[in-house]
Design a protein around this motif. Structure first.
Motif, PDB file in Angstrom:
ATOM      1  N   LYS A 171      -6.530  40.680  18.098  1.00 38.53           N
ATOM      2  CA  LYS A 171      -6.537  42.124  18.275  1.00 38.53           C
ATOM      3  C   LYS A 171      -7.781  42.523  19.047  1.00 38.53           C
ATOM      4  N   LEU A 172      -7.601  43.395  20.044  1.00 37.82           N
ATOM      5  CA  LEU A 172      -8.715  43.845  20.863  1.00 37.82           C
ATOM      6  C   LEU A 172      -9.506  44.907  20.131  1.00 37.82           C
ATOM      7  N   GLN A 173     -10.825  44.887  20.339  1.00 34.02           N
ATOM      8  CA  GLN A 173     -11.683  45.916  19.778  1.00 34.02           C
ATOM      9  C   GLN A 173     -12.270  46.803  20.875  1.00 34.02           C
ATOM     10  N   SER A 174     -12.564  46.219  22.027  1.00 39.11           N
ATOM     11  CA  SER A 174     -13.121  46.982  23.134  1.00 39.11           C
ATOM     12  C   SER A 174     -11.998  47.663  23.911  1.00 39.11           C
ATOM     13  N   ALA A 175     -12.384  48.505  24.874  1.00 39.42           N
ATOM     14  CA  ALA A 175     -11.415  49.194  25.719  1.00 39.42           C
ATOM     15  C   ALA A 175     -10.760  48.214  26.672  1.00 39.42           C
ATOM     16  N   LEU A 176      -9.533  48.531  27.073  1.00 37.79           N
ATOM     17  CA  LEU A 176      -8.799  47.642  27.963  1.00 37.79           C
ATOM     18  C   LEU A 176      -9.466  47.526  29.324  1.00 37.79           C
ATOM     19  N   GLU A 177     -10.126  48.595  29.760  1.00 38.54           N
ATOM     20  CA  GLU A 177     -10.757  48.579  31.075  1.00 38.54           C
ATOM     21  C   GLU A 177     -11.929  47.610  31.155  1.00 38.54           C
ATOM     22  N   SER A 231       3.446  38.426  29.756  1.00 39.96           N
ATOM     23  CA  SER A 231       4.010  38.207  28.424  1.00 39.96           C
ATOM     24  C   SER A 231       2.938  38.241  27.346  1.00 39.96           C
ATOM     25  N   GLY A 232       1.800  37.561  27.603  1.00 37.98           N
ATOM     26  CA  GLY A 232       0.742  37.535  26.602  1.00 37.98           C
ATOM     27  C   GLY A 232       0.106  38.887  26.374  1.00 37.98           C
ATOM     28  N   LEU A 233      -0.144  39.637  27.457  1.00 40.93           N
ATOM     29  CA  LEU A 233      -0.770  40.955  27.303  1.00 40.93           C
ATOM     30  C   LEU A 233       0.177  41.939  26.640  1.00 40.93           C
ATOM     31  N   TYR A 234       1.466  41.849  26.948  1.00 41.04           N
ATOM     32  CA  TYR A 234       2.444  42.726  26.293  1.00 41.04           C
ATOM     33  C   TYR A 234       2.476  42.459  24.790  1.00 41.04           C
ATOM     34  N   THR A 235       2.481  41.180  24.423  1.00 41.28           N
ATOM     35  CA  THR A 235       2.492  40.838  22.994  1.00 41.28           C
ATOM     36  C   THR A 235       1.203  41.262  22.319  1.00 41.28           C
ATOM     37  N   LEU A 236       0.077  41.129  23.004  1.00 38.85           N
ATOM     38  CA  LEU A 236      -1.212  41.506  22.424  1.00 38.85           C
ATOM     39  C   LEU A 236      -1.289  43.001  22.145  1.00 38.85           C
ATOM     40  N   LEU A 237      -0.743  43.827  23.063  1.00 41.32           N
ATOM     41  CA  LEU A 237      -0.882  45.270  22.930  1.00 41.32           C
ATOM     42  C   LEU A 237       0.203  45.897  22.075  1.00 41.32           C
ATOM     43  N   SER A 238       1.417  45.359  22.139  1.00 39.05           N
ATOM     44  CA  SER A 238       2.529  45.990  21.419  1.00 39.05           C
ATOM     45  C   SER A 238       2.897  45.283  20.136  1.00 39.05           C
ATOM     46  N   GLY A 239       2.516  44.004  19.989  1.00 37.60           N
ATOM     47  CA  GLY A 239       2.886  43.260  18.792  1.00 37.60           C
ATOM     48  C   GLY A 239       4.270  42.669  18.843  1.00 37.60           C
ATOM     49  N   THR A 240       5.005  42.887  19.919  1.00 39.00           N
ATOM     50  CA  THR A 240       6.354  42.335  20.085  1.00 39.00           C
ATOM     51  C   THR A 240       6.420  41.565  21.397  1.00 39.00           C
ATOM     52  N   THR A 241       7.508  40.858  21.575  1.00 39.03           N
ATOM     53  CA  THR A 241       7.712  40.072  22.797  1.00 39.03           C
ATOM     54  C   THR A 241       8.563  40.855  23.774  1.00 39.03           C
TER      55      THR A 241
END
Length: 504
Positions: free
Chosen positions: A218-224, A458-468
């Protein structure tokens, strides 16, 4: 069937008990001797195996224990400075040379003695009968034989002692050499990660070393603040990595919504085609393990230092070692870019790597591949940046512009004197006429480069949304075609995305 037949005439339970008392298993064979007073029951002997031999994979277990012990020894030696290790290695080298000379001399003395021939000659002097004067001669012969045997035994003990000392010295030097040559890399922290209440590991501001599945991160910092990349594993091309910014990710996500959403009006927004980012490839021939490339590289560097032009080249290479700007043509361009990018810009993006979970190439023999597969590549990446292991399903089979199925172009090839049409597996072509790349006449793309981009998406989508992302989901097939509800990731600013549905 046999048990039923015997049980009709005999007490089969009693026969089985008698056989077990004698260590036998009833073989369904009974002899009744004449007079019907004696019966012979035949059985098969049950072999009993000792507990020590029943150990499962004892050799593999001992091998693992030996490797763990060796690794512990190396870690202990790594605590000493390299200067002290080098002094100890020099002392052990001198000791090993002395022990080898002594051992060689001991072998030579043993071979020159020829104890077997001398003992055999003394035994031939034995006189029979062993009485009277013969007894005195036999006693002298016996003492001589015992003296030769004791002398041979002492030489054997001396050789064994030298072998043990030499083995211990060589082993100690080996561990010290490994500790000296080991790169002192930061260890991957697995137990000290900060976790959320849901059990996911956070990527903090200082970016600790992290290697885990994307679903557990899970990310803690901003996406930018991040720059993302996808890595595709292969055989000849060991890894192909493509960097992807957040803006570029949103571009591909908008294309996915455009080509995979229900649009009854038939009007679609036109997007300008953007070429795939440049990739960084690592080939199997670039790895020095088990080859002579490391020796040749050192030899070339030594030759360079002897010439004037080579010395100037080495100076420029040292200046460029930490820059690596592929777009620069001259040294002045490199220094200018370095000043513009780093000295005038204090904000630097943090790397986040996504690596596919398949195709590591372990034990491959495709066209003399060097078999450097395994997890060591992603573990090395995780020493310097967070690494997320992502789902690689379907990433090399879809176009990253329209997310439709791709095919491989054909080429003609002469095989055994016959011209045949074969697939060009290194390239992929999109045949969707509505695709942005097809309209721009850029439908042919590098397969591995496109696969690396798809892995990053695929990896970034799963990281941000929790789904594939549905196109990369391995759970969707002919037996599972239900409506899948997903929440698309944010478009760079907010953290909540609008809900959409996709039908496969």
């Amino acid at each position: 069937m046999k048990d039923a037949s015997f049980n009709a005439f005999f007490d089969l339970k009693k026969i089985t008990e008698v056989c077990m008392e004698n260590g036998l298993k009833f073989a369904h064979n009974v002899y009744i001797l004449p007079g019907a007073k004696t019966v012979r029951i035949l059985g098969n002997l049950q072999k009993t195996t000792s507990v020590e031999r029943c150990t499962i994979n004892s050799r593999a277990k001992n091998k693992n224990e030996g490797e763990q012990e060796a690794s512990a020894r190396v870690q202990i030696e790594e605590k000493n400075p390299k200067a002290i290790l080098q002094d100890e290695i020099n002392l052990l080298t001198t000791e090993i040379s002395a022990l080898e000379s002594q051992l060689k001399k001991a072998y030579k003395d043993r071979n020159n003695q020829r104890f077997y021939i001398e003992i055999k000659a003394q035994k031939q002097k034995w006189l029979w009968p062993n009485e009277g004067a013969n007894r005195e001669i036999n006693d002298s012969t016996w003492n001589c034989i015992e003296y030769l045997k004791n002398k041979r035994y002492r030489i054997y003990l001396h050789i064994q002692d030298l072998q043990e000392k030499l083995s211990f010295a060589r082993q100690s030097r080996h561990f010290k050499l490994m500790a000296r040559n080991t790169r002192r890399l930061p260890q991957i922290k697995k137990d000290t990660q900060t976790s959320h209440a849901d059990g996911k590991k956070k990527i903090t501001d200082d970016i600790p070393n992290l290697l885990d599945k994307v679903e557990n991160i899970k990310l803690q910092s901003a996406l930018e603040d991040f720059i993302f990349s996808g890595t595709d594993n292969g055989i000849k091309t060991m890894t192909e990595t493509v960097a992807l910014s957040l803006q570029r990710y949103n571009y591909h996500l908008d294309l996915y919504r455009l080509y995979n959403s229900d649009n009854s009006s038939g009007e679609r927004k036109e997007y300008k085609f953007q070429a795939l980012p440049r990739s960084m490839n690592i080939y199997s021939k670039d790895v020095d393990i088990g080859t002579g490339e490391a020796y040749m590289r050192r030899w070339r560097n030594q030759r360079k230092k002897k010439s004037k032009n080579g010395q100037e080249c080495c100076i420029y290479k040292e200046k460029l070692a930490n820059l690596s700007f592929k777009t620069a043509d001259t040294i002045d361009d490199v220094f200018f870019l370095h000043k513009q990018k780093y000295q005038n810009n204090s904000r630097r993006l943090k790397p986040l790597l996504f690596i596919g979970d398949r195709g590591t190439g372990v034990g491959s023999s495709i066209r003399s591949g060097l078999r450097y597969g395994g997890n060591w590549k992603m573990e090395n990446h995780a020493r310097y940046a967070p690494v997320g292991i992502t789902n690689e399903h379907n990433t090399s089979q879809v176009c990253v512009y329209c997310f439709k199925k791709i095919i491989h172009p054909k080429r003609t090839r002469i095989i055994q004197g016959i011209e045949r049409s074969v697939d060009c597996n290194g390239s992929s072509i999109c045949i969707n006429r509505e695709c942005t790349s097809f309209k721009a006449n850029r439908s042919v793309q590098s397969r591995d480069q496109q696969s690396a981009v798809a892995i990053c998406i695929s990896g970034l989508y799963t990281l941000l949304s929790g789904t594939t992302l549905p196109v990369f989901s391995s759970k969707i097939g002919h037996s599972n075609t239900d409506l899948i509800k997903t929440a698309p990731p944010p478009s760079g600013t907010g953290s909540e995305g609008r809900a959409s549905s996709h039908r496969t």
